[in-house]
Scaffold this motif. Structure first.
Motif, PDB file in Angstrom:
ATOM      1  N   GLU A 115      -4.231  -6.788   7.723  1.00 18.27           N
ATOM      2  CA  GLU A 115      -3.008  -7.577   7.766  1.00 18.27           C
ATOM      3  C   GLU A 115      -3.318  -9.064   7.877  1.00 18.27           C
ATOM      4  O   GLU A 115      -2.580  -9.903   7.342  1.00 18.27           O
ATOM      5  CB  GLU A 115      -2.146  -7.142   8.952  1.00 18.27           C
ATOM      6  N   ALA A 116      -4.404  -9.409   8.568  1.00 17.69           N
ATOM      7  CA  ALA A 116      -4.763 -10.820   8.732  1.00 17.69           C
ATOM      8  C   ALA A 116      -5.132 -11.479   7.416  1.00 17.69           C
ATOM      9  O   ALA A 116      -5.104 -12.710   7.310  1.00 17.69           O
ATOM     10  CB  ALA A 116      -5.922 -10.935   9.728  1.00 17.69           C
ATOM     11  N   LYS A 117      -5.455 -10.691   6.411  1.00 17.78           N
ATOM     12  CA  LYS A 117      -5.815 -11.240   5.103  1.00 17.78           C
ATOM     13  C   LYS A 117      -4.585 -11.547   4.250  1.00 17.78           C
ATOM     14  O   LYS A 117      -4.724 -12.168   3.194  1.00 17.78           O
ATOM     15  CB  LYS A 117      -6.727 -10.260   4.365  1.00 17.78           C
ATOM     16  N   GLN A 118      -3.412 -11.107   4.694  1.00 13.92           N
ATOM     17  CA  GLN A 118      -2.194 -11.316   3.912  1.00 13.92           C
ATOM     18  C   GLN A 118      -1.648 -12.725   4.165  1.00 13.92           C
ATOM     19  O   GLN A 118      -1.938 -13.343   5.182  1.00 13.92           O
ATOM     20  CB  GLN A 118      -1.148 -10.270   4.284  1.00 13.92           C
ATOM     21  N   PRO A 119      -0.810 -13.255   3.249  1.00 15.82           N
ATOM     22  CA  PRO A 119      -0.256 -14.608   3.433  1.00 15.82           C
ATOM     23  C   PRO A 119       0.584 -14.701   4.704  1.00 15.82           C
ATOM     24  O   PRO A 119       1.445 -13.846   4.956  1.00 15.82           O
ATOM     25  CB  PRO A 119       0.604 -14.798   2.182  1.00 15.82           C
ATOM     26  N   ALA A 120       0.335 -15.727   5.516  1.00 15.92           N
ATOM     27  CA  ALA A 120       1.061 -15.889   6.781  1.00 15.92           C
ATOM     28  C   ALA A 120       2.539 -16.175   6.551  1.00 15.92           C
ATOM     29  O   ALA A 120       3.361 -15.916   7.438  1.00 15.92           O
ATOM     30  CB  ALA A 120       0.425 -17.019   7.594  1.00 15.92           C
ATOM     31  N   THR A 166       4.542 -14.682   4.586  1.00 16.39           N
ATOM     32  CA  THR A 166       5.317 -13.471   4.336  1.00 16.39           C
ATOM     33  C   THR A 166       4.919 -12.299   5.218  1.00 16.39           C
ATOM     34  O   THR A 166       5.580 -11.261   5.175  1.00 16.39           O
ATOM     35  CB  THR A 166       5.161 -13.050   2.869  1.00 16.39           C
ATOM     36  N   THR A 167       3.876 -12.455   6.008  1.00 18.95           N
ATOM     37  CA  THR A 167       3.374 -11.344   6.826  1.00 18.95           C
ATOM     38  C   THR A 167       3.445 -11.708   8.295  1.00 18.95           C
ATOM     39  O   THR A 167       2.894 -12.730   8.716  1.00 18.95           O
ATOM     40  CB  THR A 167       1.923 -10.993   6.443  1.00 18.95           C
ATOM     41  N   ALA A 168       4.123 -10.872   9.079  1.00 18.67           N
ATOM     42  CA  ALA A 168       4.214 -11.109  10.518  1.00 18.67           C
ATOM     43  C   ALA A 168       2.879 -10.820  11.184  1.00 18.67           C
ATOM     44  O   ALA A 168       2.103  -9.980  10.703  1.00 18.67           O
ATOM     45  CB  ALA A 168       5.306 -10.228  11.125  1.00 18.67           C
ATOM     46  N   PRO A 169       2.572 -11.508  12.285  1.00 15.09           N
ATOM     47  CA  PRO A 169       1.328 -11.225  13.000  1.00 15.09           C
ATOM     48  C   PRO A 169       1.208  -9.749  13.375  1.00 15.09           C
ATOM     49  O   PRO A 169       2.183  -9.113  13.789  1.00 15.09           O
ATOM     50  CB  PRO A 169       1.438 -12.112  14.246  1.00 15.09           C
ATOM     51  N   ALA A 170       0.015  -9.202  13.204  1.00 10.28           N
ATOM     52  CA  ALA A 170      -0.266  -7.804  13.522  1.00 10.28           C
ATOM     53  C   ALA A 170      -0.980  -7.741  14.872  1.00 10.28           C
ATOM     54  O   ALA A 170      -2.031  -8.354  15.051  1.00 10.28           O
ATOM     55  CB  ALA A 170      -1.132  -7.177  12.436  1.00 10.28           C
ATOM     56  N   LEU A 171      -0.408  -7.012  15.806  1.00 14.13           N
ATOM     57  CA  LEU A 171      -0.931  -6.958  17.160  1.00 14.13           C
ATOM     58  C   LEU A 171      -1.348  -5.534  17.503  1.00 14.13           C
ATOM     59  O   LEU A 171      -0.691  -4.565  17.107  1.00 14.13           O
ATOM     60  CB  LEU A 171       0.126  -7.434  18.162  1.00 14.13           C
ATOM     61  N   VAL A 172      -2.433  -5.409  18.274  1.00 10.52           N
ATOM     62  CA  VAL A 172      -2.910  -4.106  18.725  1.00 10.52           C
ATOM     63  C   VAL A 172      -3.371  -4.229  20.174  1.00 10.52           C
ATOM     64  O   VAL A 172      -3.492  -5.328  20.727  1.00 10.52           O
ATOM     65  CB  VAL A 172      -4.077  -3.586  17.840  1.00 10.52           C
ATOM     66  N   GLY A 173      -3.638  -3.105  20.800  1.00  8.81           N
ATOM     67  CA  GLY A 173      -4.239  -3.074  22.127  1.00  8.81           C
ATOM     68  C   GLY A 173      -3.410  -3.736  23.207  1.00  8.81           C
ATOM     69  O   GLY A 173      -2.184  -3.666  23.231  1.00  8.81           O
ATOM     70  N   ALA A 174      -4.116  -4.424  24.114  1.00  6.40           N
ATOM     71  CA  ALA A 174      -3.457  -5.054  25.259  1.00  6.40           C
ATOM     72  C   ALA A 174      -2.481  -6.134  24.811  1.00  6.40           C
ATOM     73  O   ALA A 174      -1.438  -6.336  25.440  1.00  6.40           O
ATOM     74  CB  ALA A 174      -4.511  -5.654  26.192  1.00  6.40           C
ATOM     75  N   GLU A 175      -2.799  -6.824  23.726  1.00  4.01           N
ATOM     76  CA  GLU A 175      -1.893  -7.856  23.223  1.00  4.01           C
ATOM     77  C   GLU A 175      -0.573  -7.249  22.766  1.00  4.01           C
ATOM     78  O   GLU A 175       0.506  -7.803  23.026  1.00  4.01           O
ATOM     79  CB  GLU A 175      -2.552  -8.611  22.071  1.00  4.01           C
ATOM     80  N   ALA A 176      -0.645  -6.099  22.130  1.00  5.24           N
ATOM     81  CA  ALA A 176       0.579  -5.427  21.689  1.00  5.24           C
ATOM     82  C   ALA A 176       1.415  -4.992  22.889  1.00  5.24           C
ATOM     83  O   ALA A 176       2.640  -5.169  22.907  1.00  5.24           O
ATOM     84  CB  ALA A 176       0.222  -4.216  20.824  1.00  5.24           C
ATOM     85  N   ARG A 177       0.771  -4.431  23.906  1.00  4.93           N
ATOM     86  CA  ARG A 177       1.504  -3.979  25.096  1.00  4.93           C
ATOM     87  C   ARG A 177       2.195  -5.148  25.791  1.00  4.93           C
ATOM     88  O   ARG A 177       3.358  -5.062  26.181  1.00  4.93           O
ATOM     89  CB  ARG A 177       0.557  -3.277  26.074  1.00  4.93           C
ATOM     90  N   ALA A 178       1.471  -6.258  25.959  1.00 13.40           N
ATOM     91  CA  ALA A 178       2.048  -7.407  26.657  1.00 13.40           C
ATOM     92  C   ALA A 178       3.188  -8.030  25.864  1.00 13.40           C
ATOM     93  O   ALA A 178       4.172  -8.495  26.441  1.00 13.40           O
ATOM     94  CB  ALA A 178       0.957  -8.440  26.926  1.00 13.40           C
ATOM     95  N   THR A 179       3.076  -8.019  24.550  1.00 16.40           N
ATOM     96  CA  THR A 179       4.066  -8.691  23.721  1.00 16.40           C
ATOM     97  C   THR A 179       5.402  -7.957  23.730  1.00 16.40           C
ATOM     98  O   THR A 179       6.463  -8.586  23.778  1.00 16.40           O
ATOM     99  CB  THR A 179       3.544  -8.833  22.287  1.00 16.40           C
ATOM    100  N   ILE A 180       5.369  -6.618  23.677  1.00 20.11           N
ATOM    101  CA  ILE A 180       6.637  -5.891  23.622  1.00 20.11           C
ATOM    102  C   ILE A 180       7.186  -5.547  25.000  1.00 20.11           C
ATOM    103  O   ILE A 180       8.281  -4.986  25.095  1.00 20.11           O
ATOM    104  CB  ILE A 180       6.514  -4.608  22.780  1.00 20.11           C
TER     105      ILE A 180
END
Length: 363
Positions: A316-321, A323-337
């Protein structure tokens, strides 16, 4: 003690007979002596009371199932389904073995029906995952009776998180004589949280309902409204492309996409519970989708899925910023939502504000 002797696994040598028979037995016995060196070692079985002396080595658990089901909000071919296809492809490439991923579409785009079904199917085998949109969490926030799920214990695996800004023409300077007219889809939409933020900031504003999506920009161009909420990848840049000025970032705790803008949470005169309520609305607005695992999923299975999610994040990080929302995983994903599930006082504050300010209550 006749008949109770020890039985050998090899045939007994002949009791007299031709020398060729004795030589054959000797060759067989010699081959047997080599077997421990050729055969794989057997794992000893622990005996009662002997665990402290010779603990058995743990056998690795299965890291991921051979098949899994993704529960999706409808409609088929909608935004959630398109996002899920990309996620599934990324996960499949990152898993340690082939996994058959199938999708099941349930209910409408708000995701409530799919979330309700997921809540009834929770198990720890990692075979069922949910695509959760922000609208589903918002339905629960406002008290929608259909939302019969508790997402607090679910484990976010992949999160697509977009920006959100309040934008309009010129500078943000409403007055009591001319309050800001804010274009909104309706009182039950996550965008209404922007009106709550303006109230908390002491900025006079009135809602103009029935304006959603691309209609908002047209409403501003026609002078029907003065401001709109933009939720999209690179939201501030999109506002500027439309000839608007981004005024405020509708931020959530610990996550800024536009640090150059004032943050709604950083301005004075904001009380904690209503602020948390507004940020819950912002989070529902900014969450495009999250792929969730049940809370009881075993640690080994979670670890396998998360390793696969890292590959999805890299792709996902290779896609144009733009049109592409940031892709989050792990602890960052948990904290964000995490703001999607605020404390009870914040939930109450939001529902009371909806009733008092907008004369609206969930059915």
């Amino acid at each position: 003690m006749a008949g109770r002797g020890i039985h050998s696994p090899f045939p007994a040598p002949p009791q007299g007979g031709a020398p060729r028979g004795r030589r054959a037995w000797l060759r067989l016995a010699g081959a047997a002596a080599l077997m421990p060196a050729l055969a794989p070692p057997l794992r000893a079985q622990p005996q009662p009371g002997a665990a402290a002396l010779a603990p058995a080595s743990p056998v690795p658990a299965s890291l991921a199932p051979d098949s899994a089901t993704l529960l999706l909000p409808g409609p088929e071919g909608g935004a959630a389904a398109q996002w899920a296809r990309g996620v599934a492809a990324g996960l499949a490439r990152g898993l340690p073995h082939a996994v058959a991923l199938r999708t099941v579409t349930l209910g409408g785009p708000d995701g409530v029906t799919a979330a309700n079904r997921f809540a009834t199917l929770e198990a720890g085998d990692g075979r069922t995952l949910l695509v959760l949109p922000g609208l589903a969490a918002h339905a629960r926030l406002v008290g929608e009776s259909r939302a019969q799920f508790q997402p607090e214990g679910w484990l976010p695996l992949c999160v697509s998180w977009q920006g959100a800004v309040l934008a309009g023409r010129g500078v943000l300077a409403p007055t009591a004589a001319r309050p800001l007219r804010l274009a909104l889809p309706g009182p039950d939409a996550p965008e209404a949280a922007a009106l709550l933020a303006l109230d908390l900031l002491g900025l006079p504003a009135i809602p103009v309902f029935g304006i959603a999506g691309g209609e908002a920009a047209a409403a501003l161009a026609q002078g029907v409204a003065d401001a709109m909420v933009i939720a999209a990848p690179a939201a501030a840049a999109q506002a500027r492309r439309q000839g608007l000025t981004p005024w405020l970032e509708l931020d959530t705790p610990g996550r800024r996409e536009n640090p150059e803008l004032p943050a709604a949470s950083a301005l004075p005169a904001i009380r904690p519970a209503p602020l948390a309520a507004a940020q819950a609305g912002f989070a529902a607005l900014r969450l495009r989708a999250a792929l969730m695992l049940p809370g009881l999923t075993s640690a080994d299975v979670v670890a396998a899925w998360r390793r696969a999610a890292l590959l999805w994040q890299e792709e996902e990080a290779k896609q144009p910023a733009e049109t592409t929302a940031p892709a989050l995983v792990g602890a960052e994903a948990r904290a964000t939502i995490a703001p999607l599930c605020p404390a009870a006082d914040a939930v109450l504050a939001y529902r009371e504000w909806l009733l008092r300010r907008l004369r609206w209550q969930a059915g």
